[in-house]
Design a protein around this motif. Structure first.
Motif, PDB file in Angstrom:
ATOM      1  N   ALA A  41       1.054  -0.961  -0.126  1.00 45.16           N
ATOM      2  CA  ALA A  41       0.025   0.135   0.262  1.00 45.16           C
ATOM      3  C   ALA A  41       1.118   1.694  -0.444  1.00 45.16           C
ATOM      4  CB  ALA A  41      -0.712   0.290   0.912  1.00 45.16           C
ATOM      5  N   SER A  42       2.511   1.452   0.035  1.00 46.11           N
ATOM      6  CA  SER A  42       3.006   2.226   0.801  1.00 46.11           C
ATOM      7  C   SER A  42       3.265   2.807  -0.573  1.00 46.11           C
ATOM      8  CB  SER A  42       4.522   1.769   1.479  1.00 46.11           C
ATOM      9  OG  SER A  42       5.272   2.973   1.818  1.00 46.11           O
ATOM     10  N   ALA A  43       3.586   4.761  -0.598  1.00 48.83           N
ATOM     11  CA  ALA A  43       3.813   4.834  -1.994  1.00 48.83           C
ATOM     12  C   ALA A  43       5.214   5.079  -2.428  1.00 48.83           C
ATOM     13  CB  ALA A  43       3.823   7.007  -1.407  1.00 48.83           C
ATOM     14  N   GLY A  44       6.628   4.609  -1.020  1.00 47.76           N
ATOM     15  CA  GLY A  44       7.694   3.963  -1.465  1.00 47.76           C
ATOM     16  C   GLY A  44       8.564   5.293  -1.569  1.00 47.76           C
ATOM     17  N   ILE A  45       8.548   5.744  -0.926  1.00 44.61           N
ATOM     18  CA  ILE A  45       9.779   7.328  -0.908  1.00 44.61           C
ATOM     19  C   ILE A  45      10.724   7.516  -0.447  1.00 44.61           C
ATOM     20  CG2 ILE A  45      10.330   9.254  -0.697  1.00 44.61           C
ATOM     21  CD1 ILE A  45       6.674  10.470  -0.785  1.00 44.61           C
ATOM     22  N   ILE A  46      12.094   7.087  -0.997  1.00 45.58           N
ATOM     23  CA  ILE A  46      13.177   6.636  -0.979  1.00 45.58           C
ATOM     24  C   ILE A  46      13.894   8.546  -0.551  1.00 45.58           C
ATOM     25  CG2 ILE A  46      15.301   5.699  -1.215  1.00 45.58           C
ATOM     26  CD1 ILE A  46      12.823   4.091  -0.918  1.00 45.58           C
ATOM     27  N   CYS A  47      13.979   8.975   0.801  1.00 45.29           N
ATOM     28  CA  CYS A  47      14.172  10.444   0.268  1.00 45.29           C
ATOM     29  C   CYS A  47      14.295  10.241   2.134  1.00 45.29           C
ATOM     30  CB  CYS A  47      13.527  11.592   0.146  1.00 45.29           C
ATOM     31  SG  CYS A  47      14.116  12.595  -0.447  1.00 45.29           S
ATOM     32  N   PRO A  48      15.452   9.913   2.946  1.00 43.16           N
ATOM     33  CA  PRO A  48      15.223  10.081   4.290  1.00 43.16           C
ATOM     34  C   PRO A  48      16.074  11.085   4.838  1.00 43.16           C
ATOM     35  CG  PRO A  48      17.021   8.079   3.446  1.00 43.16           C
ATOM     36  CD  PRO A  48      16.383   9.036   2.571  1.00 43.16           C
ATOM     37  N   TRP A  49      16.899  11.909   4.092  1.00 41.52           N
ATOM     38  CA  TRP A  49      17.959  13.276   4.278  1.00 41.52           C
ATOM     39  C   TRP A  49      17.172  14.276   4.924  1.00 41.52           C
ATOM     40  CZ3 TRP A  49      17.922  11.239  -0.870  1.00 41.52           C
ATOM     41  CH2 TRP A  49      19.047  10.473  -0.650  1.00 41.52           C
ATOM     42  N   VAL A  50      15.606  14.299   4.484  1.00 43.03           N
ATOM     43  CA  VAL A  50      14.523  15.008   4.658  1.00 43.03           C
ATOM     44  C   VAL A  50      14.359  15.154   5.900  1.00 43.03           C
ATOM     45  CG1 VAL A  50      14.804  15.911   2.322  1.00 43.03           C
ATOM     46  CG2 VAL A  50      12.418  14.687   3.325  1.00 43.03           C
ATOM     47  N   SER A  51      14.142  14.014   6.667  1.00 45.76           N
ATOM     48  CA  SER A  51      13.588  13.883   7.876  1.00 45.76           C
ATOM     49  C   SER A  51      14.168  15.192   9.076  1.00 45.76           C
ATOM     50  CB  SER A  51      13.476  12.495   8.052  1.00 45.76           C
ATOM     51  OG  SER A  51      13.186  11.721   9.602  1.00 45.76           O
ATOM     52  N   GLN A  52      13.297  15.406   9.768  1.00 38.57           N
ATOM     53  CA  GLN A  52      13.327  15.683  11.175  1.00 38.57           C
ATOM     54  C   GLN A  52      13.773  14.614  12.550  1.00 38.57           C
ATOM     55  OE1 GLN A  52      11.856  19.910  11.358  1.00 38.57           O
ATOM     56  NE2 GLN A  52      10.972  19.278   9.532  1.00 38.57           N
ATOM     57  N   ARG A  53      13.732  13.657  12.103  1.00 45.17           N
ATOM     58  CA  ARG A  53      13.832  12.641  13.449  1.00 45.17           C
ATOM     59  C   ARG A  53      14.514  13.235  13.729  1.00 45.17           C
ATOM     60  NH1 ARG A  53      11.160   7.223  12.801  1.00 45.17           N
ATOM     61  NH2 ARG A  53      12.066   6.758  15.284  1.00 45.17           N
ATOM     62  N   ARG A  54      15.511  12.692  14.557  1.00 42.38           N
ATOM     63  CA  ARG A  54      16.271  13.089  16.228  1.00 42.38           C
ATOM     64  C   ARG A  54      17.276  12.012  16.333  1.00 42.38           C
ATOM     65  NH1 ARG A  54      15.925  18.502  19.434  1.00 42.38           N
ATOM     66  NH2 ARG A  54      15.406  20.243  17.027  1.00 42.38           N
ATOM     67  N   ASN A  55      16.414  10.461  16.432  1.00 42.60           N
ATOM     68  CA  ASN A  55      16.893   9.747  16.626  1.00 42.60           C
ATOM     69  C   ASN A  55      18.169   8.733  15.779  1.00 42.60           C
ATOM     70  OD1 ASN A  55      16.733   6.611  16.804  1.00 42.60           O
ATOM     71  ND2 ASN A  55      15.505   6.071  18.178  1.00 42.60           N
ATOM     72  N   LYS A  56      19.102   9.075  16.207  1.00 39.93           N
ATOM     73  CA  LYS A  56      20.649   8.809  15.825  1.00 39.93           C
ATOM     74  C   LYS A  56      20.438   7.378  15.103  1.00 39.93           C
ATOM     75  CE  LYS A  56      23.042  11.998  17.391  1.00 39.93           C
ATOM     76  NZ  LYS A  56      24.960  12.835  18.344  1.00 39.93           N
ATOM     77  N   TRP A  58      17.982   4.816  14.359  1.00 44.27           N
ATOM     78  CA  TRP A  58      16.473   5.065  13.191  1.00 44.27           C
ATOM     79  C   TRP A  58      17.610   5.542  11.575  1.00 44.27           C
ATOM     80  CZ3 TRP A  58      15.137   9.442  10.249  1.00 44.27           C
ATOM     81  CH2 TRP A  58      14.031   8.926   8.585  1.00 44.27           C
ATOM     82  N   TYR A  59      17.730   6.944  11.942  1.00 44.86           N
ATOM     83  CA  TYR A  59      19.221   7.599  11.022  1.00 44.86           C
ATOM     84  C   TYR A  59      20.061   6.597  10.521  1.00 44.86           C
ATOM     85  CZ  TYR A  59      20.310  11.461   7.888  1.00 44.86           C
ATOM     86  OH  TYR A  59      20.949  11.390   6.861  1.00 44.86           O
ATOM     87  N   ARG A  60      20.886   6.111  11.158  1.00 44.70           N
ATOM     88  CA  ARG A  60      21.832   5.588  10.163  1.00 44.70           C
ATOM     89  C   ARG A  60      21.568   4.417   9.833  1.00 44.70           C
ATOM     90  NH1 ARG A  60      24.472   6.575  15.298  1.00 44.70           N
ATOM     91  NH2 ARG A  60      23.834   4.186  16.044  1.00 44.70           N
ATOM     92  N   LEU A  61      20.287   4.101  10.194  1.00 45.13           N
ATOM     93  CA  LEU A  61      19.620   2.818   9.739  1.00 45.13           C
ATOM     94  C   LEU A  61      18.917   3.045   7.721  1.00 45.13           C
ATOM     95  CD1 LEU A  61      18.684  -0.192   9.256  1.00 45.13           C
ATOM     96  CD2 LEU A  61      16.322   0.902  10.320  1.00 45.13           C
ATOM     97  N   VAL A  62      18.157   4.271   7.907  1.00 46.91           N
ATOM     98  CA  VAL A  62      17.960   4.708   6.372  1.00 46.91           C
ATOM     99  C   VAL A  62      18.584   5.555   5.462  1.00 46.91           C
ATOM    100  CG1 VAL A  62      15.188   5.047   7.011  1.00 46.91           C
ATOM    101  CG2 VAL A  62      16.778   6.470   7.680  1.00 46.91           C
ATOM    102  N   GLN A  63      19.619   6.007   6.697  1.00 47.20           N
ATOM    103  CA  GLN A  63      21.406   6.353   5.863  1.00 47.20           C
ATOM    104  C   GLN A  63      21.803   5.263   4.880  1.00 47.20           C
ATOM    105  OE1 GLN A  63      24.677   8.292   8.034  1.00 47.20           O
ATOM    106  NE2 GLN A  63      24.211   9.142   6.776  1.00 47.20           N
ATOM    107  N   GLU A  64      21.574   3.843   5.859  1.00 50.97           N
ATOM    108  CA  GLU A  64      22.381   2.980   4.922  1.00 50.97           C
ATOM    109  C   GLU A  64      21.139   2.187   3.593  1.00 50.97           C
ATOM    110  OE1 GLU A  64      25.593   0.551   3.818  1.00 50.97           O
ATOM    111  OE2 GLU A  64      25.457   2.531   4.615  1.00 50.97           O
ATOM    112  N   GLY A  65      19.989   2.396   4.344  1.00 47.87           N
ATOM    113  CA  GLY A  65      19.431   1.578   3.116  1.00 47.87           C
ATOM    114  C   GLY A  65      18.821   2.461   1.622  1.00 47.87           C
ATOM    115  N   ALA A  66      18.988   4.161   1.880  1.00 49.58           N
ATOM    116  CA  ALA A  66      19.104   5.034   0.602  1.00 49.58           C
ATOM    117  C   ALA A  66      20.544   4.943   0.093  1.00 49.58           C
ATOM    118  CB  ALA A  66      18.988   6.332   1.014  1.00 49.58           C
ATOM    119  N   ARG A  67      20.918   4.830   0.670  1.00 50.73           N
ATOM    120  CA  ARG A  67      22.975   4.469  -0.333  1.00 50.73           C
ATOM    121  C   ARG A  67      22.974   3.058  -0.985  1.00 50.73           C
ATOM    122  NH1 ARG A  67      26.035   5.060   4.311  1.00 50.73           N
ATOM    123  NH2 ARG A  67      26.314   7.096   3.618  1.00 50.73           N
ATOM    124  N   TYR A  68      22.336   2.150  -0.459  1.00 42.96           N
ATOM    125  CA  TYR A  68      22.504   0.700  -1.018  1.00 42.96           C
ATOM    126  C   TYR A  68      21.553   0.407  -2.001  1.00 42.96           C
ATOM    127  CZ  TYR A  68      22.070  -4.371  -0.767  1.00 42.96           C
ATOM    128  OH  TYR A  68      21.964  -6.205  -0.880  1.00 42.96           O
TER     129      TYR A  68
END
Length: 346
Positions: A41-56, A58-68
Motif C-alpha cells: 500500500a505504501s507510496a514508496g518514497i526513498i528520501c530519508p535525508w529530509v527527515s527531522q527525526r533526531r533518533n540517530k 533510526w537515521y543510520r538505518l535509513v541512511q544506509e538503506g538509501a545508500r544501498y
C-alpha cells in the motif's frame, strides 16, 4: 548451508529471504498475503535525508538503506528481469515561506558530507517549482534533493519473490503450520506479529492514500516526488496519475475499509496542491503500518531459535532491503555495516 523459515512476506521478510537464498542457504517463506500489507500500500518514497527525526539509530538505518538502493535494485532487476519501479527523479520539499525554506536548506544540505548519494541540494523559487512540476501549486518555495526517489512496493515484492525462487528458495502462500518450522525462524509478520510470538510488542496504524488522475494532460513529464507541508506527500504513479497521503490512525483492528472522511480530507489536500487541474478520484489504498518501541525497528533474537524484525513503520521500503543484507550477513557470522545491537533492545 543453514536452514531458515521466514514467517511474513512483506518487505523485511522478502528481503531477508532473498539475501539468505542468494548466499546458498535453504529458505522457505510462509506468507498469507493479508490485505492491508504495508509494503503493497505504501507510496514508496526513498528520501530519508529530509527527515527531522533526531533518533540517530533510526537515521543510520535509513541512511544506509538509501545508500544501498541503487546497487541493490540493479542486481535484483538484472537477476529477475523484472522492473521494480525504482526511480531517482529527485524530491521537491515544500515550505510555507522563505525563512523556513532557508532553515530547511541548511539542515538538509548539512547532511551531504555523510551522504553524498543524496546528490545536489538547492533552493527553488516558486516559479522553479512550477517549472519542475507543472501540475503543482506555485504557492510555496522549496528545497530540491537530487537523490530522492521512489519504488513501487508491489513490484519490488514481486521481483524479490522471483529472486528467491531463482536462488532455490521457496515461497508458500499460506499460513504456517508449526510442524513445518525448520531451522532458524525469521519472524517478520508486521502488524499481525502477535499471532505467533508476542515479543517484541507491536502496535499498528492505518495509513490511507488517495490515488487520483488529473484531467489536464497537457503536461506529462516525469516529476519528482513531493514532500508537502506537514505529513503530506505526492508520488507520481503513471502519466498524470498520483498518490497523495497519508493519514495516521492508531488502531487495534485490522479493517482496511477506506474511510469516507479520510478520502474527503485527502481530496481536499489534493486540490490544495493541484489547484489548476480537475481531479478525478480513482481509489483509496489502505495499509497497516507496524511500530515497535520508540518507533525504532526491532532487529534481533527473541528466543533461542527466533530472530524477529518488525516495527519498520513508514520507513519500511527505505530500510527493508538493507535490513535483508545486514541480517543475512549477521546470521552467517560475517561483519555488518550497521551495528545490529542498536536495534536488539529487548
Amino acid at each position: 548451508m543453514s536452514t531458515y523459515t521466514v514467517i511474513g512476506g512483506g518487505i523485511a521478510g522478502a528481503s531477508i529471504a532473498y539475501h539468505l537464498a542468494k548466499t546458498g542457504n535453504s529458505v522457505t517463506v510462509f506468507d498469507r498475503s493479508d490485505n492491508g500489507q504495508a509494503t503493497s500500500a505504501s507510496a514508496g518514497i526513498i528520501c530519508p535525508w529530509v527527515s527531522q527525526r533526531r533518533n540517530k539509530k533510526w537515521y543510520r538505518l535509513v541512511q544506509e538503506g538509501a545508500r544501498y538502493y541503487p546497487d541493490f535494485i540493479q542486481e535484483l532487476e538484472e537477476t529477475t528481469k523484472q522492473a521494480t519501479g525504482y526511480k531517482r527523479s529527485g524530491a521537491i520539499c515544500l515550505f510555507k515561506d522563505e525563512r523556513i525554506q532557508q532553515l530547511a536548506y541548511e539542515r538538509i544540505s548539512a547532511k551531504q558530507d555523510g551522504s553524498p548519494e543524496m546528490g545536489d541540494v538547492r533552493k527553488l523559487t516558486k516559479a522553479e517549482v512550477k517549472e519542475m512540476h507543472p501540475h503543482l501549486t506555485d504557492s510555496y518555495p522549496a528545497v530540491f534533493v537530487e537523490g530522492g526517489g521512489q519504488i513501487r512496493g508491489e513490484s519490488l515484492l514481486s521481483a524479490l519473490k522471483e529472486g528467491i525462487h531463482l536462488h532455490g528458495g521457496k515461497w508458500i502462500q499460506q499460513d504456517l503450520n508449526p510442524e513445518e518450522e525448520k531451522g532458524t525462524v525469521i519472524y517478520t509478520a508486521g502488524a499481525w506479529a502477535g499471532e505467533y510470538y508476542d515479543v517484541p510488542l507491536v502496535r499498528h496504524q492505518r495509513a490511507e492514500l488517495l490515488h487520483l488522475k488529473l484531467e489536464d494532460e497537457s503536461h506529462s513529464k516525469e516529476t519528482p516526488v513531493v514532500m508537502g507541508l506537514g505529513p503530506m506527500y505526492i508520488v507520481g504513479t503513471d502519466s498524470n496519475q498520483f498518490a497523495i497521503g497519508t493519514t495516521h490512525e492508531d488502531t487495534e483492528d485490522f479493517s482496511i475499509a477506506p474511510s469516507r472522511e479520510n478520502q474527503q480530507y485527502l481530496y481536499n489536500e489534493a486540490k490544495r496542491y493541484f489547484p489548476e487541474t480537475t481531479i478525478r478520484n480513482q481509489f483509496m489504498a489502505v495499509g497497516l503500518r507496524p511500530f515497535t518501541r520508540d518507533s525504532l525497528p526491532y532487529i534481533g533474537w527473541t528466543d533461542d531459535h527466533v530472530f524477529a524484525v518488525n516495527g519498520l513503520g513508514s520507513s519500511g521500503l527505505t530500510a527493508g532491503p538493507v535490513i535483508g543484507r545486514e541480517v543475512a550477513a549477521y546470521l552467517a557470522g560475517k561483519d555488518t555495516v550497521l551495528n545490529l545491537d542498536d536495534y536488539a533492545y529487548l
